[in-house]
Design a protein around this motif. Structure first.
Motif, PDB file in Angstrom:
ATOM      1  N   MET A   1       0.832  -1.210   0.000  1.00  0.00           N
ATOM      2  CA  MET A   1       0.000   0.000   0.000  1.00  0.00           C
ATOM      3  C   MET A   1       0.864   1.255   0.000  1.00  0.00           C
ATOM      4  N   ALA A   2       1.935   1.220   0.808  1.00  0.00           N
ATOM      5  CA  ALA A   2       2.803   2.389   0.903  1.00  0.00           C
ATOM      6  C   ALA A   2       3.614   2.599  -0.371  1.00  0.00           C
ATOM      7  N   GLY A   3       4.081   1.507  -0.967  1.00  0.00           N
ATOM      8  CA  GLY A   3       4.966   1.635  -2.115  1.00  0.00           C
ATOM      9  C   GLY A   3       4.271   1.766  -3.446  1.00  0.00           C
ATOM     10  N   ALA A   4       3.259   0.931  -3.678  1.00  0.00           N
ATOM     11  CA  ALA A   4       2.639   0.895  -4.998  1.00  0.00           C
ATOM     12  C   ALA A   4       1.130   1.090  -4.959  1.00  0.00           C
ATOM     13  N   GLY A   5       0.563   1.225  -3.774  1.00  0.00           N
ATOM     14  CA  GLY A   5      -0.888   1.281  -3.648  1.00  0.00           C
ATOM     15  C   GLY A   5      -1.497   2.652  -3.621  1.00  0.00           C
ATOM     16  N   GLY A   6      -0.701   3.699  -3.898  1.00  0.00           N
ATOM     17  CA  GLY A   6      -1.251   5.042  -3.933  1.00  0.00           C
ATOM     18  C   GLY A   6      -1.478   5.661  -2.579  1.00  0.00           C
TER      19      GLY A   6
ATOM     20  N   GLY B   1      -2.317   4.207 -11.803  1.00  0.00           N
ATOM     21  CA  GLY B   1      -2.911   5.162 -10.886  1.00  0.00           C
ATOM     22  C   GLY B   1      -4.432   5.093 -10.901  1.00  0.00           C
ATOM     23  N   THR B   2      -5.001   4.910 -12.078  1.00  0.00           N
ATOM     24  CA  THR B   2      -6.454   4.767 -12.184  1.00  0.00           C
ATOM     25  C   THR B   2      -6.931   3.516 -11.460  1.00  0.00           C
ATOM     26  N   LEU B   3      -6.178   2.416 -11.625  1.00  0.00           N
ATOM     27  CA  LEU B   3      -6.568   1.151 -10.999  1.00  0.00           C
ATOM     28  C   LEU B   3      -6.516   1.246  -9.485  1.00  0.00           C
ATOM     29  N   VAL B   4      -5.400   1.738  -8.939  1.00  0.00           N
ATOM     30  CA  VAL B   4      -5.278   1.776  -7.478  1.00  0.00           C
ATOM     31  C   VAL B   4      -6.223   2.797  -6.863  1.00  0.00           C
TER      32      VAL B   4
END
Length: 261
Positions: free
Chosen positions: A196-201, A211-214
């Protein structure tokens, strides 16, 4: 031998609203103190998010990543990222791990059979999460102020995003704790926190399709809601709706599949 016969309280008295509120308040205090006295919880809930706030604010990392305009104020991104990370640490990861081990050792089963009851236990955990989040947010804003943060804050949007984010992440954390073994919850909750912190926005916005997906995940929606509340945009309606939907789904799933033992 004579004496005054012992008196017992009737069920109506023992289940009175005043006594029920007192029990829940005591559980909130117990849960809150347990988090603040636990070294691992303290590291996860306070030291890492607040350390990240200082790191992002004092280094050119956000500028290098293109997360802010060249020469822009890094606190506009660092502060909402830290707040989101604080909330995820407490509402999801911390509660998932603590509840999973309480379940493993039979603590949940015993508490559920006391006058506190199942609903009182859940309200106690929710109250403790809110109390810890208030402490986290106060420290984060204090540190940001020392570092020079003067940006606009939409208080109502911040409160709404915090409440909806707490509901979504706490319900999902309890769902994991109530359906997965404690050891697996420990590993999985920490891994999800990192993702979540690294790739989850959660900390910074991601461009493009990713970015749209997360943005439709709880982490991405929470990050968007916090950034909007602190950069002058105010309410991010889409992010609030996403958090509301996840909160409802998580709550329904936890009520359906959560097991106390």
């Amino acid at each position: 031998m004579t004496g005054t016969p012992a008196t017992t309280q009737s069920p109506a008295v023992t289940n009175s609203p005043a006594l029920r509120t007192k029990r829940i308040s005591a559980q909130v205090r117990f849960e809150t103190v347990s988090v603040l006295r636990n070294g691992e919880q303290l590291l996860l809930s306070l030291i890492l998010p607040l350390g990240m706030l200082v790191f992002l604010a004092k280094t050119p990392l956000l500028d290098a990543l293109g997360a802010i305009p060249h020469g822009g104020d890094p606190l506009i991104v660092a502060l909402p990222g830290a707040l989101s990370l604080c909330l995820a640490s407490t509402a999801f990861t911390g509660q998932a791990i603590a509840t999973a081990f309480d379940r493993r050792y039979g603590v949940l089963r015993q508490l559920a059979t006391t006058p506190l009851g199942t609903s009182g236990l859940i309200l106690g955990k929710l109250g403790a999460v809110i109390a810890v989040i208030i402490i986290q947010f106060a420290l984060a804003f204090a540190i940001a102020a020392v570092l020079g943060f003067t940006g606009p804050v939409d208080v109502l949007a911040l409160v709404c995003g915090t409440l909806l984010g707490t509901a979504a992440l706490l319900s999902l954390g309890l769902l994991m704790a109530g359906t997965v073994r404690a050891e697996a919850t420990l590993a999985g909750a920490n891994l999800i926190w990192v993702l979540m912190a690294g790739a989850g926005g959660l900390v910074i916005a991601h461009p493009g399709e990713w970015g749209t997906l997360v943005g439709y995940l709880p982490s991405g929606a929470l990050g968007e809601a916090m950034r909007a509340a602190l950069d002058g945009a105010g309410f991010d309606v889409k992010a609030m709706i996403v958090l509301l939907v996840w909160g409802l789904l998580g709550t329904l799933a936890a009520r359906r599949w959560f097991r106390f033992e």
